[in-house]
Design an enzyme around this catalytic site. Structure first.
Site, PDB file in Angstrom:
ATOM      1  N   ASP A  77      -1.683  -5.970   7.043  1.00  0.00           N
ATOM      2  CA  ASP A  77      -0.903  -6.936   7.848  1.00  0.00           C
ATOM      3  C   ASP A  77       0.409  -6.384   8.413  1.00  0.00           C
ATOM      4  OD1 ASP A  77      -2.940  -8.583   7.011  1.00  0.00           O
ATOM      5  OD2 ASP A  77      -1.667 -10.174   6.223  1.00  0.00           O
ATOM      6  N   CYS A  91      -8.781  -8.908   7.516  1.00  0.00           N
ATOM      7  CA  CYS A  91      -9.030  -7.780   6.608  1.00  0.00           C
ATOM      8  C   CYS A  91     -10.483  -7.313   6.506  1.00  0.00           C
ATOM      9  CB  CYS A  91      -8.592  -8.141   5.192  1.00  0.00           C
ATOM     10  SG  CYS A  91      -6.932  -8.789   5.078  1.00  0.00           S
ATOM     11  N   HIS A 140     -11.688  -5.763  -0.971  1.00  0.00           N
ATOM     12  CA  HIS A 140     -12.027  -6.919  -0.131  1.00  0.00           C
ATOM     13  C   HIS A 140     -13.338  -6.767   0.631  1.00  0.00           C
ATOM     14  CE1 HIS A 140     -10.153 -10.586   2.132  1.00  0.00           C
ATOM     15  NE2 HIS A 140     -11.058 -10.906   1.232  1.00  0.00           N
TER      16      HIS A 140
HETATM   17 CA    CA Z   1      -4.993  -7.736   6.485  1.00  0.00          CA
END
Ligand code: CA
Length: 518
Positions: free
Chosen positions: A42, A81, A136
């Site tokens: 981010d 993500c 993730h």
């Molecule tokens: Ca991210």
């Protein structure tokens, strides 16, 4: 005359410095460098000093820019993500595989073992491969991850020799680290259960009145409380394994350095995936108050510290000259934190995505154009600035080329060899003339072609009645995407939408890549 001599002298000094730099620092021709790919979370186009930020100080990242090349037109292929990380590792657009949107914390592994990945390709080339940080991409078998068992398949089944992971995100359960196939600090007497949807356990949640929280969670972030912070999802058990948010950056930096030290005989590949600056933004006390942008700026300082640890270890081990270091972000910056950390009001001081329109989760440039720094002494020009169109998705084909690997025909169907562009070779053709961008699912998409950006709007299915509508921007003179030219440039919209549909239908975008049926 005097001026002329001084000019000659200056030229000689500059030339000698250049030659010395080449001789003392240059990697052996053909030598395969260690590769460290830092994919942080981010960080926006305006978040680093070397990209114009003025409320933070990022000396280590600025050092990378000074000693390497700063790219100004590099992109994550998604604005969130999971799909960016899927595309980075596989060289395949995530929208080609349904179910690769933002993954829940109990998502089974999203990449099929046997798929060529950046790690498996480099492992085949003799590299020791490791991943440290946010994963993730799911762990284990369907239907849901069982954190009490061996967590496989996972990165070790995709070509990594070592893994130390945040399984999903910092704001999701389970709030535990995973090392290789096991939860770190797991206690069989305190089994771990997670639930997304149904509340489990008796402990208070972030939605209960009167709970004492470090920072208040907003919508979607009011479930189980771990370390005084409420999360997405419910979790019971595993108390001895809970992470402490303030220490995550230090833990990941230490694991990264340990991997580098253990691999110093090389070559090695480290995929380092810091948690910073995803929310919850909870800096270690030593970084608190060090920036002018609240905790958001403080975790940028923390991230810069992590990069500093890595660079210092390369210096200490005398590996800097033989290591390609790339730093980039998995999507543009979020401009609205859901946690009440006081940082949303501070964006005016330092716009997280610079001048770009949009942010994380939008298909405008601010959603996917990200910082991208590359340093390889002797091979990549120091202090360089490159406007080449780059995509993280090109890592697979680029690293294959760098290490002399032939990609299998069905590998990386959307990955292009960007090595000449990465190295800044003068005669280099652009690595790619186009790039497809996505949000969180199969649609909508955007197509970049040359200076033009076509952004799908509306309809979820392009062939649904009415089809999608489009916006069109010319980034050459409208980087901020203020003027939609779709109504004026109807032929271009038609041509680009046809190309986008062809890329979508044919299953690959690199010439020579086979149609992929996975
Ligand atoms: Ca991210």
């Amino acid at each position: 005359m005097r001026g002329h001599m001084i000019n000659r002298l200056v030229t000689l000094v500059v030339l000698s410095v250049f030659v010395c730099w080449g001789h003392t620092q240059a990697a052996e021709p053909g030598a395969r460098p260690n590769i460290i790919f830092i994919l942080t979370d981010d960080i926006g186009y305006g978040d680093l000093g070397c990209y114009g930020a003025n409320c933070v100080k990022t000396p280590n990242l600025d050092r990378l820019a000074r000693e390497g090349t700063r790219f100004t037109d590099a992109h994550a292929t998604a604005t969130v993500c999971t799909p960016t990380r899927y595309a980075f590792l596989t060289g395949r657009y995530a929208w080609r595989q349904p179910g690769t949107g933002i993954a829940p914390g109990d998502q089974p592994l999203l990449i099929k073992p046997g798929t060529a990945t950046v790690a498996s390709v480099l492992k085949s080339a003799g590299y020791r491969t490791g991943v440290v940080g946010k994963w993730h991409l799911g762990l284990g078998e369907p239907p849901k991850t069982d954190f009490n068992k061996e967590l496989k398949p996972g990165p070790l089944e995709l070509g990594f020799d070592y893994a130390f992971l945040i399984p999903a995100t910092g704001d999701r359960v389970p709030c535990v680290f995973v090392e290789n196939h096991r939860v770190v600090g797991y206690d069989p007497a305190d089994p771990i259960q997670v639930s997304f949807g149904k509340r489990i356990g008796d402990a208070p949640t972030g939605a209960d009145p009167g709970v004492n929280l470090k920072i208040k969670g907003g919508p979607g972030h009011k479930d189980s409380i771990v370390n005084g912070i409420s999360r997405i999802g419910f979790m019971t058990g595993g108390k001895a394994a809970h992470w402490v948010d303030e220490d995550i950056a230090d833990t990941l930096a230490a694991k990264a350095v340990k991997f580098i030290e253990a691999s110093k005989g090389g070559p090695f590949f480290l995929y380092l995936s810091p948690h910073d600056i995803h929310e919850p933004m909870v800096p270690h006390p030593r970084f608190r108050g060090t920036s002018e942008c609240g905790w958001r700026g403080d975790v940028i300082h923390q991230l810069d510290g992590t990069v500093g640890e890595v660079l210092a270890s390369l210096d200490r081990l005398n590996l800097a000259a033989s290591t390609l270091v790339i730093f980039t972000s998995d999507n543009g910056a979020a401009i609205k934190n859901t946690y009440d950390d006081g940082t949303n009001a501070l964006h005016g001081r330092q716009p997280p995505n610079g001048k770009l329109r949009g942010s994380k989760g939008t298909l405008y440039e601010g959603g996917h154009r990200v910082p991208f720094l590359a340093r390889w002494p002797g091979r990549i020009a120091p202090g360089g600035v490159s406007g080449q169109l780059m995509g993280h998705i090109d890592a697979l084909a680029t690293f294959a080329a760098l290490t002399g690997q032939q990609l299998p025909a069905d590998a990386g169907p959307d990955s292009f060899n960007a090595l000449p562009a990465l190295l800044g070779e003068k005669a280099a053709q652009p690595a790619r003339d186009h790039l497809v961008l996505q949000n969180n699912g199969q649609t909508p998409l955007a197509l970049r072609e040359g200076d033009w950006a076509l952004v799908e709007k509306g309809g979820r299915r392009p062939r649904a009645p009415g089809g999608p509508t489009y916006e069109l921007y010319n980034l050459a003179d409208d980087l901020v995407q203020a003027t939609d030219l779709a109504a004026k440039e109807t032929q271009r919209v038609r041509d680009m939408s046809v190309r986008l549909e062809r890329i979508r239908q044919q299953g690959h975008s690199r010439v020579g890549a086979q149609i992929d049926s996975r």
